[in-house]
Design an enzyme around this catalytic site. Structure first.
Site, PDB file in Angstrom:
ATOM      1  CG  HIS A   1     -10.579-104.274 -54.845  1.00 12.68           C
ATOM      2  ND1 HIS A   1      -9.216-104.040 -54.863  1.00 12.68           N
ATOM      3  CD2 HIS A   1     -11.153-103.111 -55.252  1.00 12.68           C
ATOM      4  CE1 HIS A   1      -8.987-102.798 -55.264  1.00 12.68           C
ATOM      5  NE2 HIS A   1     -10.140-102.225 -55.500  1.00 12.68           N
TER       6      HIS A   1
ATOM      7  NE  ARG B   1     -11.226 -97.730 -54.321  1.00 16.66           N
ATOM      8  CZ  ARG B   1     -11.790 -98.606 -53.492  1.00 16.66           C
ATOM      9  NH1 ARG B   1     -11.995 -98.267 -52.237  1.00 16.66           N
ATOM     10  NH2 ARG B   1     -12.130 -99.807 -53.900  1.00 16.66           N
TER      11      ARG B   1
ATOM     12  CG  HIS C   1     -10.501 -94.044 -57.766  1.00 17.42           C
ATOM     13  ND1 HIS C   1     -11.712 -94.247 -57.131  1.00 17.42           N
ATOM     14  CD2 HIS C   1     -10.076 -95.277 -58.156  1.00 17.42           C
ATOM     15  CE1 HIS C   1     -12.008 -95.546 -57.164  1.00 17.42           C
ATOM     16  NE2 HIS C   1     -11.036 -96.181 -57.770  1.00 17.42           N
TER      17      HIS C   1
ATOM     18  CE1 TYR D   1      -3.952 -99.121 -55.994  1.00 18.58           C
ATOM     19  CE2 TYR D   1      -5.316-101.015 -55.486  1.00 18.58           C
ATOM     20  CZ  TYR D   1      -5.189 -99.705 -55.910  1.00 18.58           C
ATOM     21  OH  TYR D   1      -6.311 -98.988 -56.255  1.00 18.58           O
TER      22      TYR D   1
ATOM     23  NE  ARG E   1     -15.541 -98.783 -55.039  1.00 11.80           N
ATOM     24  CZ  ARG E   1     -15.609 -99.855 -54.253  1.00 11.80           C
ATOM     25  NH1 ARG E   1     -16.168 -99.765 -53.053  1.00 11.80           N
ATOM     26  NH2 ARG E   1     -15.131-101.022 -54.668  1.00 11.80           N
TER      27      ARG E   1
END
Length: 294
Positions: free
Chosen positions: A266, A243, A240, A275, A146
């Site tokens: 996560h 990311r 982001h 994803y 991040r």
């Protein structure tokens, strides 16, 4: 309500150890709720009931607040009144039965491999700033961290020789490997640019700004926007986006879901699965356009 709100914010900071973003969001949302109560001539929180709550949610809907905004407000109200009930002897939680509206999860925006390549080629390393920017962009795409983690990195968090970085957030720590290209950029930056950019030789800051101080998230966002424009990327790129692209490209090339989850940090694998769904959609699209019997 002002005193109760102050107490609640202290509770979030000291007991819940909530992130700064969560605390600021909840504080802002609850201040808006307090303004709503003033407009309704509700002077005491004991007079707040489910009807009051529903009226507030209805007001936000009528003003066409985003679904995500309404959901966050409901979460703030639930948490606030739960705190009052537990710690300040408030009778009941009038927000307990509020239901957040369903949020349609959109697939995250990702860059193509070609777009990422163009982006990472923009800082050519002709000066200290470009060496720093190149190292930051390469590291972010190589690890999927991040932006808040990127700008918080210290010298002690990175081991270029062994090829990994250490990220810590809210008491959780994870180790993420660094690819060879990012390691080359980091070595060049650490050897040539960083010594000239830090304001104090004892500073542990990995990526300082012009003043030698820690870079802000907004500062990195501006840097990213500038290079994206130079690379001819027309989509609305954010930190982001890199990311998301990191995760999508890993899964597209055969990485297992659990490993990607760990690298992203996560806590729930369902967050990472979005994803995988993107990748499945891409595979179906390729199949429908290329298989002779599709």
């Amino acid at each position: 309500m002002e005193q109760q709100l102050d107490n609640f914010i202290h509770y979030l900071e000291a007991v819940r150890k909530s992130s700064r973003n969560t605390i600021l969001s909840y504080k802002r949302d609850l201040e808006k709720f307090a303004a709503f109560l003033d407009a309704q001539a509700v002077v005491d929180l004991t007079d707040v009931n489910e009807t009051t709550m529903n009226a507030y949610i209805l007001m936000m809907e009528q003003r066409q607040f985003a679904t995500s905004t309404i959901s966050r407000n409901i979460a703030a109200l639930k948490s606030f009144f739960d705190y009052l009930e537990r710690y300040e002897n408030h009778q009941g939680n009038p927000a307990a039965r509020l239901k957040a509206p369903k949020i349609e999860k959109k697939a995250p925006e990702v860059l193509t491999v070609a777009e990422v390549t163009r982006l990472l080629e923009q800082p050519a390393g002709r000066n200290n700033k470009e060496l720093r920017d190149k190292a930051m962009l390469e590291l972010m795409y190589a690890t999927g961290i991040r932006v808040s983690e990127l700008v918080s990195l210290t010298i002690d968090d990175i081991n270029v020789q062994a090829g990994y970085i250490r990220c810590s957030e809210r008491g959780r720590e994870r180790i993420i490997p660094i690819g060879s290209v990012a390691r080359i950029s980091l070595r060049q930056y650490l050897k040539q640019a960083r010594p000239a950019m830090i304001s104090d030789d004892s500073s542990a800051i990995l990526f300082p700004n012009y003043s030698g101080q820690p870079m802000s998230r907004q500062g990195f966002w501006k840097i990213l926007k500038q290079y994206a424009a130079k690379a001819g990327i027309e989509s609305d790129i954010t930190p982001h986006t890199l990311r998301h692209s990191f995760a999508a490209h890993l899964l597209e090339n055969g990485a297992d879901l659990r490993s990607v989850q760990e690298m992203l940090g996560h806590s729930d694998i369902s967050t990472t699965q979005i994803y995988l769904k993107m990748n499945t959609g891409r595979i179906r699209d390729i199949y429908s356009h290329t298989h002779p019997r599709a």
